[in-house]
Scaffold this motif. Structure first.
Motif, PDB file in Angstrom:
ATOM      1  N   GLY A  69       7.308  -5.625  42.855  1.00 57.50           N
ATOM      2  CA  GLY A  69       7.898  -4.657  42.917  1.00 57.50           C
ATOM      3  C   GLY A  69       9.205  -4.536  44.143  1.00 57.50           C
ATOM      4  O   GLY A  69      10.063  -3.723  44.382  1.00 57.50           O
ATOM      5  N   VAL A  70       9.206  -5.881  44.802  1.00 50.33           N
ATOM      6  CA  VAL A  70      10.339  -5.922  46.027  1.00 50.33           C
ATOM      7  C   VAL A  70      11.400  -6.759  45.121  1.00 50.33           C
ATOM      8  O   VAL A  70      11.115  -7.647  44.941  1.00 50.33           O
ATOM      9  N   GLY A  71      12.520  -6.011  45.399  1.00 45.54           N
ATOM     10  CA  GLY A  71      13.779  -6.364  44.910  1.00 45.54           C
ATOM     11  C   GLY A  71      14.586  -6.621  46.014  1.00 45.54           C
ATOM     12  O   GLY A  71      14.547  -6.177  46.964  1.00 45.54           O
ATOM     13  N   PRO A  72      16.072  -6.852  45.546  1.00 41.50           N
ATOM     14  CA  PRO A  72      17.087  -6.992  46.705  1.00 41.50           C
ATOM     15  C   PRO A  72      17.391  -5.874  47.562  1.00 41.50           C
ATOM     16  O   PRO A  72      17.474  -5.712  48.865  1.00 41.50           O
ATOM     17  N   VAL A  73      17.312  -4.497  47.131  1.00 48.64           N
ATOM     18  CA  VAL A  73      17.394  -3.110  47.621  1.00 48.64           C
ATOM     19  C   VAL A  73      16.497  -3.003  48.578  1.00 48.64           C
ATOM     20  O   VAL A  73      16.562  -2.587  49.862  1.00 48.64           O
ATOM     21  N   THR A  74      15.186  -3.307  48.101  1.00 50.71           N
ATOM     22  CA  THR A  74      14.135  -3.082  49.114  1.00 50.71           C
ATOM     23  C   THR A  74      13.929  -4.128  50.241  1.00 50.71           C
ATOM     24  O   THR A  74      13.639  -3.717  51.308  1.00 50.71           O
ATOM     25  N   VAL A  75      14.351  -5.328  50.035  1.00 56.43           N
ATOM     26  CA  VAL A  75      14.490  -6.526  51.022  1.00 56.43           C
ATOM     27  C   VAL A  75      15.328  -6.146  52.143  1.00 56.43           C
ATOM     28  O   VAL A  75      15.090  -6.035  53.413  1.00 56.43           O
ATOM     29  N   THR A  76      16.439  -5.454  51.594  1.00 56.37           N
ATOM     30  CA  THR A  76      17.604  -4.786  52.712  1.00 56.37           C
ATOM     31  C   THR A  76      16.734  -3.706  53.225  1.00 56.37           C
ATOM     32  O   THR A  76      17.040  -3.614  54.821  1.00 56.37           O
ATOM     33  N   ILE A 107       3.968  -1.918  45.126  1.00 56.21           N
ATOM     34  CA  ILE A 107       4.053  -2.596  46.343  1.00 56.21           C
ATOM     35  C   ILE A 107       2.626  -2.345  47.297  1.00 56.21           C
ATOM     36  O   ILE A 107       2.395  -3.425  47.768  1.00 56.21           O
ATOM     37  N   THR A 108       2.573  -1.187  47.357  1.00 55.12           N
ATOM     38  CA  THR A 108       1.116  -0.863  48.254  1.00 55.12           C
ATOM     39  C   THR A 108      -0.086  -1.579  47.723  1.00 55.12           C
ATOM     40  O   THR A 108      -0.701  -2.203  48.260  1.00 55.12           O
ATOM     41  N   TYR A 109      -0.221  -1.337  46.306  1.00 52.02           N
ATOM     42  CA  TYR A 109      -1.327  -2.073  45.443  1.00 52.02           C
ATOM     43  C   TYR A 109      -1.314  -3.495  45.806  1.00 52.02           C
ATOM     44  O   TYR A 109      -2.402  -4.146  46.232  1.00 52.02           O
ATOM     45  N   ALA A 110      -0.200  -4.044  45.761  1.00 51.85           N
ATOM     46  CA  ALA A 110      -0.056  -5.783  45.860  1.00 51.85           C
ATOM     47  C   ALA A 110      -0.391  -5.962  47.373  1.00 51.85           C
ATOM     48  O   ALA A 110      -1.116  -6.823  47.764  1.00 51.85           O
TER      49      ALA A 110
END
Length: 128
Positions: free
Chosen positions: A48-55, A108-111
């Motif tokens: 669920g984590v992509g480039p926008v979320t990493v930023t 993301i939360t579940y993972a």
């Protein structure tokens, strides 16, 4: 326009953690691999984590998967007897406050909750 699509919708913000969301259901295999694997500190290794979320994470000083797990653990209240659901709700709220898209907050939360429980059993209980 792009930024406005990433903002949490007010009607969704109160929903809290939804383990049975369609997003989680569609990523269960990825989540299982993530939970069973060694911790990879590349944030994009988290389902669920992509480039926008990493930023978005970088803007608040989160630069590794270990820090993301730590953030979840900080939300665990040892006095709650809810299988980690209170912490998961708080984590979802935190992700939404960062502007993480609604369709990814539960994944993301579940993972992360599952990984935290794999490392520290009893942190989060998966409901059948």
């Amino acid at each position: 326009l792009e930024a406005s699509r990433r903002q949490p919708r007010p009607e969704m913000a109160a929903a809290g953690f939804r383990e049975a969301s369609k997003g989680v259901a569609g990523k269960l295999d990825d989540i299982a691999v993530f939970v069973a694997s060694e911790v990879d500190n590349d944030l994009s290794s988290v389902p669920g984590v992509g480039p926008v979320t990493v930023t978005a994470f970088g803007k608040v000083g989160i630069t590794s998967t270990t820090q993301l797990i730590g953030k979840f653990l900080l939300m665990v209240d040892g006095d709650e007897d809810d299988g980690g659901r209170g912490a998961a709700d708080r984590y979802v709220d935190w992700l939404r406050a960062l502007g993480v898209m609604n369709n990814w907050v539960n994944v993301i939360t579940y993972a992360i909750a599952g990984k935290a429980d794999a490392l520290i059993p009893g942190t989060f209980t998966v409901r059948a």
